[in-house]
Design an enzyme around this catalytic site. Structure first.
Site, mmCIF file in Angstrom:
data_model
loop_
_atom_site.group_PDB
_atom_site.id
_atom_site.type_symbol
_atom_site.label_atom_id
_atom_site.label_comp_id
_atom_site.label_asym_id
_atom_site.label_seq_id
_atom_site.Cartn_x
_atom_site.Cartn_y
_atom_site.Cartn_z
ATOM 1 N N HIS A 77 0.864 -1.350 -0.017
ATOM 2 C CA HIS A 77 -0.129 -0.100 -0.070
ATOM 3 C C HIS A 77 0.838 1.106 0.106
ATOM 4 O O HIS A 77 1.971 1.160 0.240
ATOM 5 C CB HIS A 77 -0.832 -0.176 1.269
ATOM 6 C CG HIS A 77 -1.925 0.861 1.383
ATOM 7 N ND1 HIS A 77 -1.703 2.449 1.932
ATOM 8 C CD2 HIS A 77 -3.172 0.818 1.174
ATOM 9 C CE1 HIS A 77 -2.725 3.126 1.804
ATOM 10 N NE2 HIS A 77 -3.634 2.088 1.433
ATOM 11 N N ASP B 22 3.415 -4.057 7.965
ATOM 12 C CA ASP B 22 2.187 -3.596 7.933
ATOM 13 C C ASP B 22 1.145 -4.469 8.049
ATOM 14 O O ASP B 22 0.596 -5.477 7.425
ATOM 15 C CB ASP B 22 2.168 -2.933 6.790
ATOM 16 C CG ASP B 22 0.778 -2.086 6.085
ATOM 17 O OD1 ASP B 22 -0.154 -2.542 6.980
ATOM 18 O OD2 ASP B 22 0.588 -1.589 4.939
ATOM 19 N N GLN C 68 -4.255 -5.106 7.268
ATOM 20 C CA GLN C 68 -5.104 -5.990 6.653
ATOM 21 C C GLN C 68 -5.093 -7.288 7.217
ATOM 22 O O GLN C 68 -5.706 -8.530 6.976
ATOM 23 C CB GLN C 68 -5.238 -6.161 5.024
ATOM 24 C CG GLN C 68 -5.317 -4.928 4.252
ATOM 25 C CD GLN C 68 -6.601 -4.373 4.478
ATOM 26 O OE1 GLN C 68 -7.655 -5.217 4.941
ATOM 27 N NE2 GLN C 68 -6.955 -3.160 3.665
ATOM 28 N N LYS D 49 -10.352 -0.699 10.721
ATOM 29 C CA LYS D 49 -10.632 -1.787 9.891
ATOM 30 C C LYS D 49 -10.946 -3.104 10.765
ATOM 31 O O LYS D 49 -10.793 -4.172 10.369
ATOM 32 C CB LYS D 49 -9.340 -2.017 9.236
ATOM 33 C CG LYS D 49 -9.059 -0.965 8.162
ATOM 34 C CD LYS D 49 -7.914 -1.308 7.185
ATOM 35 C CE LYS D 49 -7.143 -0.415 6.398
ATOM 36 N NZ LYS D 49 -7.761 0.377 5.266
ATOM 37 N N CYS E 21 -4.938 2.463 -3.600
ATOM 38 C CA CYS E 21 -3.621 3.178 -2.970
ATOM 39 C C CYS E 21 -2.563 2.094 -3.253
ATOM 40 O O CYS E 21 -1.675 1.897 -2.226
ATOM 41 C CB CYS E 21 -3.753 3.246 -1.546
ATOM 42 S SG CYS E 21 -4.740 4.543 -1.126
#
Ligand code: 7TS
Length: 409
Positions: free
Chosen positions: A121, A198, A201, A224, A364
């Site tokens: 991302h 990261d 997700q 999220k 993104c």
């Protein structure tokens, strides 16, 4: 909790959009919020609202206890060793920028390397581009295999003794690929580099244990994972955080302020300048309680089932190209696709008329779009409240879209 009970906790799902029951398939952009979270934020504002860490009055104590209580919930949730390693931020983007500014700029020099992948991302690309520009370090990309996964051979080939930082997503927000972070962290450490994850997700959807992964930093966003927007987390190993300078200076984060220099509070507060995101953190604590009540393993299994079901059902839609691995075992709960030459914004618009919310665009991830040779794609993403019926509706909606744009078929 069965799926009916879970859905009943999300008031927003019980509505019609454009005359059809809402089918929300955009949780990778932001998830919906259960009563428990809405009520926790509501209670804080109605009963406990006050600033933290300063007042001796009762409301101040309640607010501080709730804010710091949320930090302990986060610590337990990701299995950090201590609350000193859990910093509240605005979200994944802020967390990654904090590492790129505070750690990378202080520790990198010309000849050093930062290694990322083509599937990142923008929030896990641009901070490293900027750090590379300032320090003279080189930014390197691990290539993707044909199905969008990365191979450990390519990881080994790209991480060298010059590598100082490896920064990779646990789960790609476009391909749904789940990356073998534990193995990559081992390779990074063997070469003397740190591992930045990261987790935007990943953390909402599966059990993430920072000690088991042995990652050095983990970034994720509350919004999220059923919590409000504006709250996120930066986990960092204590010995690294201790040697890092804050990036924001002002109230809350200081110990003593003299005329020409100042000293910082201990961890984690030295990284939390200014009045913190109190209601957001309390909401995140409530979201963690909720996710743990359902069970992260159950959530992961449910989404995995939906992704496999979606791959199977969507493959029956003529003209549909699905990006990322075809093997459901390699995927988390999202499916990115294009329908012949119909622009994904048109696909999303027709689906919206049916009450179905999907995301369309570059997500993104422009370098990944280039790699996929697409300018944009459509994406359906699942969470614990989605059902097979949602996938069936998506398939019906796509068949309607296909009819609507029959001239491009
Ligand atoms: N990293 C990944 C893998 C993401 O998916 C996102 C947001 C971010 C970082 C940034 O998170 P933020 O909370 O700081 O904005 N991804 C998406 C998406 O896929 N659609 O909308 C936002």
């Amino acid at each position: 909790m069965d799926i009916k009970d879970i859905r009943s906790q999300f008031p927003i799902l019980d509505q019609e959009v454009n005359g059809n029951p809402l089918v929300y398939l955009d949780s990778a952009a932001t998830s919906q919020k259960p009563f428990q979270v809405i009520e926790a934020v509501n209670k804080y504002y109605r009963e406990d609202n006050s600033n933290v860490h300063r007042g001796v009055h009762t409301l101040g104590t309640r607010a501080t206890d709730a804010y710091e209580g949320a930090r302990e919930k986060v610590r337990k949730f990701i299995n950090a060793s201590s609350i000193e390693e859990v910093i509240f931020t605005r979200g994944t983007t802020t967390s990654l920028n904090t590492v790129a500014v505070s750690y990378a700029r202080a520790n990198l020099h010309e000849g050093d390397e930062i290694v990322i992948t083509y599937m990142e991302h923008h929030s896990n690309i641009i901070p490293w581009q900027q750090a590379a520009k300032v320090t003279g370090a080189t930014l390197k990309y691990i290539p993707l295999q044909e199905d969008g996964t990365i191979s450990l051979d390519d990881v080994r080939a790209n991480i060298t003794p010059n590598t100082k930082i490896v920064a990779i997503a646990k789960v790609s927000n476009v391909l749904g690929v789940i990356n073998p972070i534990k193995d990559i962290a081992k390779i990074a450490h063997e070469n003397g580099a740190i591992m930045v994850v990261d987790g935007a997700q990943g953390v909402p959807h599966m059990k993430i244990d920072v000690q088991d992964l042995d990652c050095d930093f983990l970034a994720f966003s509350g919004h999220k994972m059923c919590a409000p927007t504006g709250i996120g987390v930066l986990y960092g190993k204590k010995h690294l955080l201790e040697n890092m300078e804050p990036v924001e200076f002002g109230g809350e984060m200081i110990d003593f302020v003299n005329l020409y220099d100042s000293t910082w509070k201990e961890l984690p507060w030295k990284f939390e300048g200014g009045t913190p995101i109190i209601a957001g953190a309390i909401g995140l604590g409530a979201a963690i309680d909720f996710l743990e009540e359902v069970g992260l393993d159950q959530i992961a299994a449910h989404e995995h089932h939906l992704a496999a079901y979606a791959l199977e059902k969507l493959s029956a839609v003529p003209g549909l190209t699905i990006f990322g691995p075809k093997d459901p075992a390699k995927r988390a709960g999202l499916v990115t696709f294009n329908l012949n030459d119909v622009h994904p914004h048109d696909v999303a618009t027709v689906l919206d008329a049916e009450g179905i919310a999907v995301r369309a665009g570059h997500h993104c991830a422009q370098p990944l779009m280039k790699w996929l040779k697409q300018t944009a794609t459509a994406r359906a993403s699942f969470y614990l409240y989605n059902t097979e019926n949602d996938v069936d509706k998506l398939v019906e909606g796509l068949l309607k879209t296909k009819e609507y744009f029959s001239d491009v078929f």
